[in-house]
Each structure stands twice: as structure tokens, then as C-alpha cells.
Design a protein around this motif. Structure first.
Motif, PDB file in Angstrom:
ATOM      1  N   UNK A 633       0.824  -1.211   0.000  1.00  0.00           N
ATOM      2  CA  UNK A 633       0.000   0.000   0.000  1.00  0.00           C
ATOM      3  C   UNK A 633       0.860   1.264   0.000  1.00  0.00           C
ATOM      4  N   UNK A 634       1.917   1.248   0.818  1.00  0.00           N
ATOM      5  CA  UNK A 634       2.780   2.433   0.894  1.00  0.00           C
ATOM      6  C   UNK A 634       3.455   2.693  -0.449  1.00  0.00           C
ATOM      7  N   UNK A 635       3.957   1.642  -1.088  1.00  0.00           N
ATOM      8  CA  UNK A 635       4.661   1.806  -2.370  1.00  0.00           C
ATOM      9  C   UNK A 635       3.695   2.207  -3.478  1.00  0.00           C
ATOM     10  N   UNK A 637       0.862   3.827  -3.080  1.00  0.00           N
ATOM     11  CA  UNK A 637       0.463   5.218  -2.813  1.00  0.00           C
ATOM     12  C   UNK A 637       1.522   6.192  -3.318  1.00  0.00           C
ATOM     13  N   UNK A 638       2.783   5.765  -3.286  1.00  0.00           N
ATOM     14  CA  UNK A 638       3.879   6.609  -3.776  1.00  0.00           C
ATOM     15  C   UNK A 638       3.985   6.602  -5.294  1.00  0.00           C
ATOM     16  N   UNK A 639       3.120   5.813  -5.972  1.00  0.00           N
ATOM     17  CA  UNK A 639       3.099   5.844  -7.433  1.00  0.00           C
ATOM     18  C   UNK A 639       3.863   4.727  -8.103  1.00  0.00           C
ATOM     19  N   UNK A 640       4.363   3.739  -7.339  1.00  0.00           N
ATOM     20  CA  UNK A 640       5.098   2.629  -7.944  1.00  0.00           C
ATOM     21  C   UNK A 640       4.127   1.536  -8.380  1.00  0.00           C
ATOM     22  N   UNK A 641       4.502   0.819  -9.438  1.00  0.00           N
ATOM     23  CA  UNK A 641       3.750  -0.376  -9.819  1.00  0.00           C
ATOM     24  C   UNK A 641       4.287  -1.546  -9.008  1.00  0.00           C
ATOM     25  N   UNK A 642       3.372  -2.263  -8.316  1.00  0.00           N
ATOM     26  CA  UNK A 642       3.772  -3.261  -7.324  1.00  0.00           C
ATOM     27  C   UNK A 642       2.957  -4.536  -7.516  1.00  0.00           C
ATOM     28  N   UNK A 643       3.626  -5.693  -7.406  1.00  0.00           N
ATOM     29  CA  UNK A 643       2.953  -6.974  -7.259  1.00  0.00           C
ATOM     30  C   UNK A 643       3.545  -7.653  -6.039  1.00  0.00           C
ATOM     31  N   UNK A 644       2.830  -8.671  -5.522  1.00  0.00           N
ATOM     32  CA  UNK A 644       3.327  -9.297  -4.299  1.00  0.00           C
ATOM     33  C   UNK A 644       3.110 -10.797  -4.344  1.00  0.00           C
ATOM     34  N   UNK A 645       3.873 -11.488  -3.492  1.00  0.00           N
ATOM     35  CA  UNK A 645       3.760 -12.930  -3.348  1.00  0.00           C
ATOM     36  C   UNK A 645       4.110 -13.293  -1.921  1.00  0.00           C
ATOM     37  N   UNK A 646       3.490 -14.384  -1.414  1.00  0.00           N
ATOM     38  CA  UNK A 646       3.714 -14.781  -0.027  1.00  0.00           C
ATOM     39  C   UNK A 646       4.996 -15.566   0.149  1.00  0.00           C
ATOM     40  N   UNK A 647       5.483 -16.202  -0.928  1.00  0.00           N
ATOM     41  CA  UNK A 647       6.722 -16.972  -0.833  1.00  0.00           C
ATOM     42  C   UNK A 647       7.369 -17.034  -2.209  1.00  0.00           C
ATOM     43  N   UNK A 648       8.532 -17.686  -2.276  1.00  0.00           N
ATOM     44  CA  UNK A 648       9.287 -17.717  -3.522  1.00  0.00           C
ATOM     45  C   UNK A 648       8.573 -18.515  -4.601  1.00  0.00           C
ATOM     46  N   UNK A 649       7.932 -19.617  -4.220  1.00  0.00           N
ATOM     47  CA  UNK A 649       7.237 -20.425  -5.234  1.00  0.00           C
ATOM     48  C   UNK A 649       6.106 -19.637  -5.874  1.00  0.00           C
ATOM     49  N   UNK A 714      10.283   1.442   8.227  1.00  0.00           N
ATOM     50  CA  UNK A 714      10.024   2.871   8.085  1.00  0.00           C
ATOM     51  C   UNK A 714       9.593   3.059   6.629  1.00  0.00           C
ATOM     52  N   UNK A 715       8.286   3.211   6.393  1.00  0.00           N
ATOM     53  CA  UNK A 715       7.780   3.195   5.021  1.00  0.00           C
ATOM     54  C   UNK A 715       8.199   4.425   4.231  1.00  0.00           C
ATOM     55  N   UNK A 716       8.337   5.558   4.907  1.00  0.00           N
ATOM     56  CA  UNK A 716       8.817   6.761   4.216  1.00  0.00           C
ATOM     57  C   UNK A 716      10.237   6.531   3.710  1.00  0.00           C
ATOM     58  N   UNK A 717      11.066   5.942   4.571  1.00  0.00           N
ATOM     59  CA  UNK A 717      12.445   5.659   4.162  1.00  0.00           C
ATOM     60  C   UNK A 717      12.485   4.589   3.080  1.00  0.00           C
ATOM     61  N   UNK A 718      11.622   3.573   3.184  1.00  0.00           N
ATOM     62  CA  UNK A 718      11.569   2.514   2.178  1.00  0.00           C
ATOM     63  C   UNK A 718      11.225   3.089   0.805  1.00  0.00           C
ATOM     64  N   UNK A 719      10.261   4.003   0.774  1.00  0.00           N
ATOM     65  CA  UNK A 719       9.887   4.642  -0.495  1.00  0.00           C
ATOM     66  C   UNK A 719      11.080   5.396  -1.078  1.00  0.00           C
TER      67      UNK A 719
END
Length: 729
Positions: A633-635, A637-649, A714-719
Motif C-alpha cells: 500500500x505504501x509503495x 500510494x507513492x506511485x510505484x507499480x507493485x505486485x506481491x507474493x507470499x513466498x518464492x514459489x 520505516x515506510x517513508x524511508x523505504x519509499x
């Protein structure tokens, strides 16, 4: 006496050789004078005969090699003879005295890095010697004197830049000036007395030293002098037995002014050399100087404290002896300024947070070294972290209070009706209470479901979705909502690519947004839905003709439980935002031109598995939902295109469709085989590792990850770190 011998004797006069020696010393050059008379060549002057520092003899040049270059071209030429760099420059000549050439070389033994280059200093020597050769042959007149003084001033400035306040600077510069005075005045000697009003600085004599001393002691013989003071500096310059007294006096006045300027500059250089360590030592930032060979040459006290070492133990060591986030810049010999913000520095198993900057030090457009400035921001980071923890507690308390308030009303109503039923009074009145209680319980359930959706993503069942057809399909629902407000709703679509969406969740998001627009438009209002495309995205806009947004409302639109409605929960827009973000999209609401408000939902095209991959900014592969979802959500909101996965597989299932520029991973990267799989699958991706403790830090460093991120995030720093990584790609 043969013709060449006669010419050679002329050019070996004491005044001329003395001036050559001064020029060689002033410009830090090994000078050799070559005389050509007809077809004959002879080596005349060679200075210095040995290194001024270590007294090692300096070998003579090989005359035949020089003669070949002189015959091939009558201009300045650079030579490399057996590894020795030389510059041959013509000084001109005449039929009576032959032609002159000067050969300039470096004082390679115990040589310090000099500025300007060998060629530039050789050109200055050529200008100066050519100019003073004319004075020696023909005397001087006003125009030629100006030229000679201009050339002398150039050399004087170069001498100052070469020595920069060393002990022998005055001797070098004054020796050059005194030699020039003897030639220009056709005199037998010259001298200078310098110092301040309280302290006598020194006496330098050039030429016939004994006769000059006699004159100073008893005024024996004729001499012209000039005395000048500039602030505290006092200079008395003299010429013994000049040929032309009037022109000599004018010359002395000019040269005395030059001498006071030399004294002033020398004082400033020495003051700078004395004060610089004190100044840098007092600077709060850590200061490290690194040579072009990667050797530490200076550290101040702040650097000692930050790097955990004393200056004697660091100076002279490779830059790797003081490792940090700046180390890669020095290893890559960066030619531009590079900086970092709130990066990790680990010293003696202690994590520090630093801002740093590496700046190249340029010498004639060549890198001479690097200046590293580091600010320890650990205390600031700790203060910020404490403030964030306090803020999170305050937000949690506010959310809990708001949720309790929202739950209290339906639960209170249900409790009251159950009490009435329990009394078994007026049975005819309590018949409908069961339906009312069920309605209030449903209200509580819906409220809790919406609240939970804000904290973690619901499971989505996505499919390719034609958004235009989808809007037509839910039009009856939208018009039903509009009828509640006696409002008009219009839908305008065009042919657009499909998106990848969960129809159920997306229906909820659109309904929430349309309800918000209808509520803003009010009775008999108008709401327009428009579907279009831009780039690789589908754009859905929802515009109303209401009063628009105030500054207070605009800043709190997506804040949970913020509402302007009398019976609103304040969860409609935050839930819609969460759903849109879960679909990899973005949402904005702002005032529309001409009045009202406009909501814009941006969603990426459906990525078909046709052998092509879609470039995205970030892949978040984190097992913990409470860590993965907020990061997404943080990324987003900052305008990045993001996908996610729970594990490597799960992440590997996406490799055919997406190519991430940044990979954020947690404990999966602690397994060597996983590191190998990640490197092979996404070789260009920059990996961010989420660390638990110092043990993880060390492991991640060994794994050569791009960036370490510590918990709590720290989500601000991560962004900021992700944006920096993307900018470097």
C-alpha cells in the motif's frame, strides 16, 4: 675561438645562467639549454644537477635524440625517451648568437604532484626565457618591459600555486624576481629585505653578493632602491650598479609592489595550512580524504569516532579500512558527486544511520582523490522512530475508539430489543424485533468486514475483465443508488483493453465511489462515469456537480472513520482505495475544473501470457501479511507499480508475466539456493532484504544484496530507498 665556442660562452654568462637556475627552481623543472649555431649543436646549461630533496644526481639528456626532434619541427614538441617525459621548446635566436632551445623535464626523484602539467610549465618557461633573452641581447623599452613583467608575473603565480605556503616559497619567488631585476636593469646585483614593522623577516641577495653586502653596510657604490609597505608587510628592494637609473627606479617600484603581494599570499597560505586541520577537526561531520590510489590521507576527530579508529591507524590504509555505503563509489572511481540518505553503517556490531556524500577532487580535470563527508544521524533516527511509535499508538487508539463508537450503536440497539423480548411484555410489539436485531447484527458484520479489509487484503479471484461491459452490467445497481437521491447518472465508455480484476471486489469499490459522488452531488445532482485509456492503463473517472472539496476534507478523504455524513462510517473511500491498490492501481480525488469533484481510478492493462513480460517497479515477496500488505500500500500510494507474493514459489509463478526492477524479500533470501534462484530468475533486479537482527545483517552483506531494510519498517524511508534504486537503473 670557434664560432660555436664563442656563442656558447656568451650564453653561459653569469647573469643568464643565474636567471635560468631561478626559473628551473621556481617552476620545479629540470632545465637544459641547447645552442644551435649553423649545423652544430651543443648542450650548454643543465640545472639542477641533482634532486633538491634527496641529492640524487639527475642524468643528462641524450643530445642526439633532442637534435632529431629539433630538426624535424621548429615548435614545441613532447618526447618520451626511455620512459622520461620531456618537452623541447624553441627560444628563438639571431645570426650572431645562434638559436636557443630549452628542454624541460620533471624532477622525478622525490617529486610531488605538480600543477600545472609539465607541458604548461614548459610553455611558461619558454615565454619567460624568450622575453628575457631579448633583454639580455638588446636592452629594453617600455612595451617590451611590460611583456617581460607580464611573463614574470605569470611565473610568480605558478610558483605560488606549486608550493602553497611551504617554507621555501619566499626564497623561490624572490630568487626569480631578483634574477629578473639583474637582467632587466643590466646590473651587477640585487637584494631584498622584507618583514613587518616589528620583525625583520630576512635578506636575500643575488649576483655579486660581496659588493651588495658592502653597499648595504656602508653605502659603497651606486644602487637604486624602492621601499614599500602594505599593511603589516614591508619590503625594501635594491639593484646594485644598474645601467639606466631612471628606468631601473620605475622597475623597482613595480617589483616592490609584487613582493608585498607575495608576502601577503604566503602569509595566507601558511595560515590556511595551520588552521585547516583545526577547522576540519572542529567540523561536526566526519571528514575523510582519499587519494586517487584509494588510500586514506586524512580523517578528522568526528571520523575517528564514527569509524571506530584512531587517525594514525587509518591514515595510509586503503579506503576499505573505513568501509561504508560510500565504499562502492570510491572503488568505482566515481567522477561525479554521489550521496546517500539515512543509510546503514555497521561499526563494531553497532548499527548507525548516516547521511553521506562523496565528491571527486579534480586537478586539471583529472581525479586527484575524493572527499567523503558523513553525518551520523542515528540519534535523529531514534528520535523519529520514537515519534512514529507514539504516532502509531495514537492512531491505534483513535481507530479503536472510532470502531468502538460505531459498534456501540447497533449493539446497544440489539441489546435493548433483546431486553424487551426477555420481559415478555406486549407480544404484539416485539414480533418484528427479531428482524431488527438481525439487521443490526448484519450492520456490525459489514462494519467489521470493511475494517478488516483495511488491515489486510481479502483473497481475490481475478480474471480478465472487460471494464466497459462490466459497467453496463452493474448499471441497474448504479441507477438504483441514484434513485435514492433523485439524481441522474450517466456512463460513457469506449473500446479499451481488459484489466485483471476480481469482479466482486471491484463492484464494491465502484459502488462506494459512486455513493460518495451521489452524496456530494445531493438531491437532483448529476454524476458522470467515463472510461478511457492512457498509455498502458485504463482510466475510470467519476465526476459529480457538487460543491467540491474543502482543504480539510481533501486532506482526510482516505482516512478511516473520517466522514462528513451524519450516519456515515467513514470507511467507504478507504475500502475503495484498498481494493484499487490490491489490483495494482491508483486512485485520486480532487476538485474538478468548473466545479464539483472528480475521482480518477488508474488500472494497468491485463498482462496476457503471450511470451512477453511487463516491466514493473517492485515485487514484494514477504510471508507475513501484516508486513507485506502495508508495504504494498505504501509503495503503490507513492506511485510505484507493485505486485506481491507470499513466498518464492508463488513469486516464480509470476516470472513469465512480470519483470521487477526491485525485489523486496524477507527470510527467503537466507537460503543459499534461494539466492541463486532469485539471481538467475531476475538478474537485473536490485534486491532489498528485510533484516531481523545483526545476524541477518551479516548474512545479507555476504549475499551481496543491494539494500538492507530493518524492522520495524520505516515506510517513508523505504519509499525513498526504492526511488533511489530505480533512478540508478
Amino acid at each position: 675561438m670557434g664560432s660555436l665556442a664563442r656563442v656558447k660562452k656568451y650564453w653561459e654568462s653569469k647573469r643568464w645562467t643565474s636567471f635560468l637556475e631561478s626559473t628551473a627552481a621556481g617552476l620545479q623543472l629540470n632545465l637544459t639549454l641547447i645552442i644551435q649555431y649553423g649545423n652544430d649543436f651543443s648542450r650548454s646549461f643543465h640545472h639542477p644537477p641533482y634532486c633538491p630533496a634527496c641529492r640524487t644526481p639527475i642524468a643528462d639528456i641524450n643530445l642526439p635524440d633532442i637534435i632529431i626532434s629539433i630538426k624535424s619541427q621548429n615548435e614545441i614538441v613532447e618526447l618520451d625517451i626511455n620512459g622520461a617525459k620531456l618537452v623541447v621548446a624553441p627560444l628563438g635566436g639571431d645570426p650572431c648568437h645562434g638559436n636557443l632551445y630549452v628542454v624541460a623535464g620533471e624532477l622525478t626523484c622525490c617529486k610531488k604532484a605538480a600543477h600545472p602539467t609539465l607541458l604548461e610549465r614548459a610553455v611558461l618557461a619558454q615565454k619567460l626565457l624568450t622575453s628575457f633573452r631579448h633583454a639580455l641581447n638588446e636592452g629594453f623599452e617600455g612595451g617590451r618591459l611590460s611583456l617581460q613583467l607580464s611573463a614574470l608575473r605569470q611565473v610568480k603565480n605558478i610558483v605560488l600555486s606549486l608550493f602553497n605556503g611551504e617554507e621555501n616559497i619566499l626564497a623561490q619567488v624572490f630568487d626569480l624576481i631578483l634574477s629578473a631585476l639583474i637582467i632587466l636593469s643590466d646590473a651587477q646585483g640585487s637584494w631584498i629585505e622584507y618583514g613587518t614593522a616589528e620583525v625583520s623577516g630576512g635578506l636575500l641577495i643575488k649576483g655579486d653578493e660581496q659588493r651588495v653586502k658592502n653597499h648595504i653596510a656602508s653605502h659603497a657604490g651606486h644602487a637604486d632602491t624602492a621601499e614599500i609597505s602594505n599593511g603589516e608587510n614591508r619590503v625594501r628592494l635594491g639593484v646594485f650598479a644598474p645601467a639606466d637609473g631612471k628606468q631601473t627606479q620605475d622597475l623597482l617600484n613595480l617589483m616592490a609592489q609584487e613582493c608585498t603581494l607575495v608576502l601577503e599570499i604566503d602569509h595566507l597560505f601558511k595560515l590556511l595550512h595551520k588552521q585547516l586541520p583545526m577547522i576540519l577537526g572542529a567540523v561536526g561531520s566526519a571528514v575523510v580524504l582519499v587519494s586517487k590510489d584509494g588510500i586514506i590521507t586524512y580523517v578528522n576527530h568526528a571520523a575517528e569516532l564514527l569509524l571506530g579508529g584512531k587517525a594514525p591507524n587509518l591514515i595510509g590504509e586503503p579506503a576499505d579500512a573505513a568501509p561504508g555505503p560510500w565504499s562502492a563509489c570510491i572503488q568505482e572511481k566515481t567522477s561525479r558527486r554521489v550521496s546517500g540518505h539515512m543509510d546503514n553503517l555497521i561499526q563494531k556490531q553497532e548499527l548507525r544511520w548516516v547521511n553521506w556524500q562523496v565528491s571527486p577532487l579534480l586537478d586539471d580535470e583529472q581525479i586527484a582523490g575524493w572527499l567523503v563527508l558523513v553525518d551520523d544521524r542515528t540519534d535523529h533516527h531514534n528520535w523519529q522512530e520514537a515519534a512514529r511509535r507514539a504516532e502509531r499508538l495514537a492512531v491505534t487508539a483513535a481507530l479503536a475508539g472510532s470502531l468502538a463508537h460505531e459498534l456501540r450503536n447497533p449493539l446497544g440497539a440489539a441489546k435493548g430489543m433483546l431486553q424487551l423480548i426477555g420481559r415478555k411484555e406486549k407480544p404484539e410489539q416485539v414480533k418484528g424485533y427479531a428482524d431488527l436485531i438481525l439487521r443490526e447484527i448484519d450492520r456490525v458484520t459489514n462494519l467489521l468486514n470493511e475494517f478488516l479489509l483495511l488491515g489486510r487484503p481479502a483473497e481475490m479471484t481475478t480474471e480478465p475483465l472487460d471494464l466497459a461491459a462490466f459497467l453496463q452490467e452493474i448499471t441497474p445497481l448504479l441507477k438504483s443508488e441514484a434513485n435514492n437521491y433523485e439524481a441522474d447518472i450517466f456512463i460513457k465508455t469506449e473500446e479499451i483493453p481488459m484489466i485483471n480484476a476480481d469482479p466482486g471486489q471491484f463492484t464494491q469499490a465502484v459502488l462506494n465511489l459512486v455513493r460518495n459522488a451521489l452524496d456530494a452531488a445531493g438531491r437532483r445532482g448529476r454524476v458522470l462515469l467515463n472510461l478511457s485509456k492512457s498509455g498502458n492503463n485504463v482510466i475510470l473517472t467519476i465526476k459529480d456537480n457538487g460543491p467540491g472539496l474543502s482543504a480539510k476534507v481533501s486532506g482526510n478523504l482516505f482516512k478511516p472513520f473520517f466522514t462528513t455524513k451524519e450516519r456515515g462510517t467513514g470507511l467507504g473511500l478507504p475500502v475503495a482505495q484498498a481494493i484499487v491498490h490490491n489490483h495494482g492501481g491508483n486512485i485520486t480525488i480532487e476538485n474538478a475544473p468548473g466545479g464539483g469533484a472528480i475521482c480518477q481510478v488508474t488500472l494497468p492493462f491485463y498482462a496476457r501470457q503471450d511470451g512477453k513480460t511487463t516491466d514493473i517497479d517492485v515485487l514484494v515477496t514477504v510471508a507475513d501479511n501484516l508486513l507485506r500488505y502495508p508495504s504494498e500500500q505504501a509503495l503503490r500510494t507513492a506511485g510505484f507499480s507493485v505486485i506481491s507474493a507470499a513466498d518464492l514459489s508463488e513469486a516464480l509463478l509470476l516470472k513469465e508475466r512480470y519483470c521487477p526492477a526491485v525485489l523486496i524479500a524477507d527470510k527467503i533470501i537466507s537460503e543459499p539456493q534461494n539466492i541463486e534462484i532469485i539471481s538467475r530468475t531476475w538478474p537485473q533486479a536490485k534486491t532489498f532484504a528485510i533484516a531481523e537482527d545483526e545476524h541477518f545483517h551479516e548474512h545479507f552483506i555476504e549475499a551481496n544484496v543491494f539494500q538492507i531494510v530493518t524492522k520495524p519498517l520505516d515506510y517513508v524511508r523505504l519509499i525513498g530507498q526504492v526511488r533511489k534504486a530505480l533512478n540508478e537503473i
